[in-house]
Design a protein around this motif. Structure first.
Motif, mmCIF file in Angstrom:
data_model
loop_
_atom_site.group_PDB
_atom_site.id
_atom_site.type_symbol
_atom_site.label_atom_id
_atom_site.label_comp_id
_atom_site.label_asym_id
_atom_site.label_seq_id
_atom_site.Cartn_x
_atom_site.Cartn_y
_atom_site.Cartn_z
ATOM 1 N N ALA A 1 -2.396 -7.005 -7.122
ATOM 2 C CA ALA A 1 -3.154 -6.260 -5.750
ATOM 3 C C ALA A 1 -2.949 -5.238 -5.432
ATOM 4 O O ALA A 1 -2.403 -3.862 -5.842
ATOM 5 N N PRO A 2 -4.488 -4.578 -4.752
ATOM 6 C CA PRO A 2 -4.460 -3.757 -4.336
ATOM 7 C C PRO A 2 -3.305 -3.029 -3.268
ATOM 8 O O PRO A 2 -2.508 -1.551 -3.155
ATOM 9 N N SER A 3 -2.575 -4.302 -2.558
ATOM 10 C CA SER A 3 -1.716 -3.700 -1.204
ATOM 11 C C SER A 3 -0.230 -3.268 -2.278
ATOM 12 O O SER A 3 0.848 -3.630 -1.961
ATOM 13 N N THR A 4 -0.369 -3.572 -3.409
ATOM 14 C CA THR A 4 1.151 -4.075 -4.521
ATOM 15 C C THR A 4 1.889 -2.496 -4.411
ATOM 16 O O THR A 4 0.683 -1.834 -4.513
ATOM 17 N N THR A 5 3.215 -2.461 -3.767
ATOM 18 C CA THR A 5 4.319 -1.528 -3.712
ATOM 19 C C THR A 5 4.507 -1.428 -4.942
ATOM 20 O O THR A 5 5.218 -1.841 -5.830
#
Length: 625
Positions: free
Chosen positions: A93-97
């Motif tokens: 996901a784009p928000s993955t850390t």
């Protein structure tokens, strides 16, 4: 059964424990291991959120993988015929850390083991994927033969080829990435803006491993050239000087000792035949409307040579494995463009998909394909845009322009009829309407497979300079082959003859032609000629993106113009055996009101109100004033 296929069958049936030893796999008593995961790591925030991991380990398919990490979803697990492989589809996901993602492998007996897979943050300040265009001057280097900057890696114990012999064209000579880095100021001063290296991936082959076109790894620089970090440093040093890095890619084949060939994931990982089958090298069958399907198959699926197995581009795992490795190198090292080896031998539907994926991830990155074919349509068919009714779109911006290469040789060496000599060069360029944009094509006089141009023109200095003047002023992206600036010579018979060491690149060399003092009078003359033209071109958009107008050759004299709103450059090429007197009034359409011009080479002023006189076999490059 052919000996190569017998070897392949043998490797497939090696017991897993012996295979582990041969490939350096950590094999536990219970068979629980992961030998490697590729790509080596990945990044969060990529345009494409999908990633396929190749997981390799002894009997790894007997385990059930599990991933629990915020933003990372294991969407599918693929098992193939070989139990030593798993292919894992991930959605990131784009928000993955960024962080280490634990992959837990669960056995049916209740035992588990894990592997941490690193997701990195993208380096926002890293220069990459700039693209290579008509405002560049490419310099092609065979790394093993250019300069040896680190003698400690000349021989690497444990590799299949350990001999070092500079007296043989077939063995390694010791050139490396550090040697290239050491010469970047020299190249920048010469006027070079982009560096194309023949492949630098590990080639752990028994012989002729120096050229790089039989890779045995996809993610490792050959240790005899340096390491991955040194390749990154090379890119950084180029970018610091305003230069670019081109990576040479080989989609079509790998080396016979590639680790996935020694233990293939599946029988269809490679294009296999009942007995050894070589490609026919007949590119015509790709677009021939009357071609037999059997001929097409042998062209694309036949092996390039016996030591280079042909990859099966119809296999979806092969396609992802190849494509992801190329994206990885751009993101990791800062590659700016690609040169695509043996382009006609690839499956074109795969290459089109590959091109779309690369452009989606890096819109500014460009690439050009090697198309050693004969005929303008044969070459144009591989370029993007479906411009000649080929009914498919390769999505490839440009090609290595073999047609102008053949034509410039004939222009300077040939006879003077209406269809040969310099008229062929004129006619080839007149066919540029078949390309979406011919300025994307790479023009060249020679390369690592072709005879040195100085030898092609009989070591005639005037002819050689004429070819160089054409190279730097015609449309497209000019490419120099290392040593062109010191008039290195030889015929490609065999090709090792044109892959000589650059004198001065080795600590033991008694002469250093990287320096003015080490060059002869002739070599310094050629060096300064190229340096003058390349740096003029680098500073003047008129020779980069300016429009082109050419005139029909008359009496072996060929005249063309490059022009934009600010400048006009006139190129006059006399390919005849005698001095030419040229009435410039014929070119009034482009000369317009100009009465004077500056000779770019010597700075002299030329009077355009009187006939031009030009020596035999010579070329003038004139900026109109």
């Amino acid at each position: 059964m052919n000996v190569l296929l017998r070897m392949n069958v043998f490797f497939r049936w090696i017991p897993a424990c012996l295979l582990a030893l041969s490939l350096g796999m950590p094999a536990g008593a219970s068979g629980q291991s992961v030998a490697r995961v590729e790509p080596l790591h990945w990044w969060v925030g990529m345009h494409n959120p999908e990633l396929q991991l190749l997981v390799y380990g002894e009997n790894i398919a007997a385990y059930e993988p599990e991933i629990v990490f915020p933003g990372v979803q294991l969407t599918q697990v693929h098992r193939v015929e070989n139990p030593n492989y798993l292919f894992l589809d991930l959605h990131i996901a784009p928000s993955t850390t960024p962080g280490n993602v634990p992959i837990v492998f669960n056995g049916s007996d209740g035992r588990t083991f894990s592997w941490e897979y690193e997701l990195k943050a993208r380096e926002a300040d890293r220069t990459k994927a700039q693209g290579v265009r008509s405002d560049d001057v490419i310099y092609l280097i065979m790394p093993d033969r250019f300069a040896n900057g680190d003698t400690s890696n000349d021989i690497v114990p444990g590799m299949r080829e350990t001999a070092l012999n500079r007296d043989s064209m077939y063995y390694r000579h010791g050139g490396d990435l550090q040697g290239i880095i050491n010469k970047l100021d020299y190249l920048h001063d010469l006027g070079v803006t982009a560096l194309w290296l023949n492949p630098v991936l590990t080639n752990d082959m028994e012989q002729a491993s120096y050229h790089g076109y039989a890779a045995t790894e996809n993610y490792q620089v050959d240790p005899r050239f340096g390491d991955n970090e040194l390749y990154r440093k090379l890119a950084d040093e180029l970018h610091r000087r305003g230069m670019k890095l081109i990576k040479d890619l080989v989609h079509n084949h790998v080396g016979l000792r590639h680790w996935t060939v020694l233990d293939p994931p599946a029988p269809d990982w490679l294009n296999q035949w009942p007995t050894y089958t070589n490609t026919t090298y007949k590119d015509q069958v790709i677009f021939d409307p009357y071609a037999a399907e059997a001929d097409r198959k042998r062209m694309t699926d036949g092996w390039f040579v016996p030591t280079m197995p042909d990859m099966n581009h119809r296999n979806p795992y092969v396609r992802k494995y190849i494509t992801q490795s190329h994206i990885w190198w751009v993101e990791y090292a800062g590659v700016d463009g690609f040169r695509l080896d043996t382009y006609p031998y690839n499956d074109l539907d795969f290459m089109a998909d590959w091109g779309r994926l690369i452009k989606a991830e890096y819109p500014e990155l460009t690439f050009f394909g090697e198309t050693w074919v004969h005929g303008v349509p044969n070459q144009a068919v591989y370029t993007q845009g479906s411009t000649i009714n080929q009914r498919f779109d390769t999505h490839m911006p440009g090609v290595t322009d073999f047609q102008t290469h053949f034509a410039i040789i004939e222009a300077l060496n040939g006879s003077f009829g209406w269809t040969d000599g310099v008229n062929r060069l004129y006619s080839v360029l007149a066919n540029d309407f078949v390309y979406e944009d011919a300025y994307r094509n790479v023009v060249f006089l020679d390369n690592h497979d072709k005879s040195r141009f100085f030898s092609e023109v009989g070591e005639n200095v005037d002819k050689y300079k004429s070819g160089l003047a054409w190279l730097m002023t015609t449309r497209g992206i000019p490419q120099l082959y290392y040593g062109a600036e010191i008039a290195m010579k030889n015929f490609a018979n065999p090709d090792g003859m044109v892959r000589e060491d650059f004198p001065g690149g080795w600590p033991a060399d008694t002469v250093d032609k990287f320096t003015e003092a080490g060059r002869s009078v002739l070599e310094n003359d050629i060096f300064q000629y190229i340096r003058t033209l390349a740096n003029y071109r680098k500073s003047n958009p008129v020779l980069q993106t300016g429009r082109m107008m050419q005139y029909v050759p008359e009496d072996a004299v060929y005249v063309y113009f490059r022009y934009n709103d600010e400048k006009t450059v006139m190129v006059v090429m006399n390919t005849g055996e005698d001095e030419a007197e040229i009435d410039v009034s014929r070119f009034e359409e482009r000369i317009r009101s100009a009465t004077r011009a500056k000779d770019i080479i010597n700075g002299n002023t030329v009077n355009l109100t009187a006939p031009l006189r030009l020596n035999a076999k010579s070329t003038a490059v004139l900026e109109l004033l």
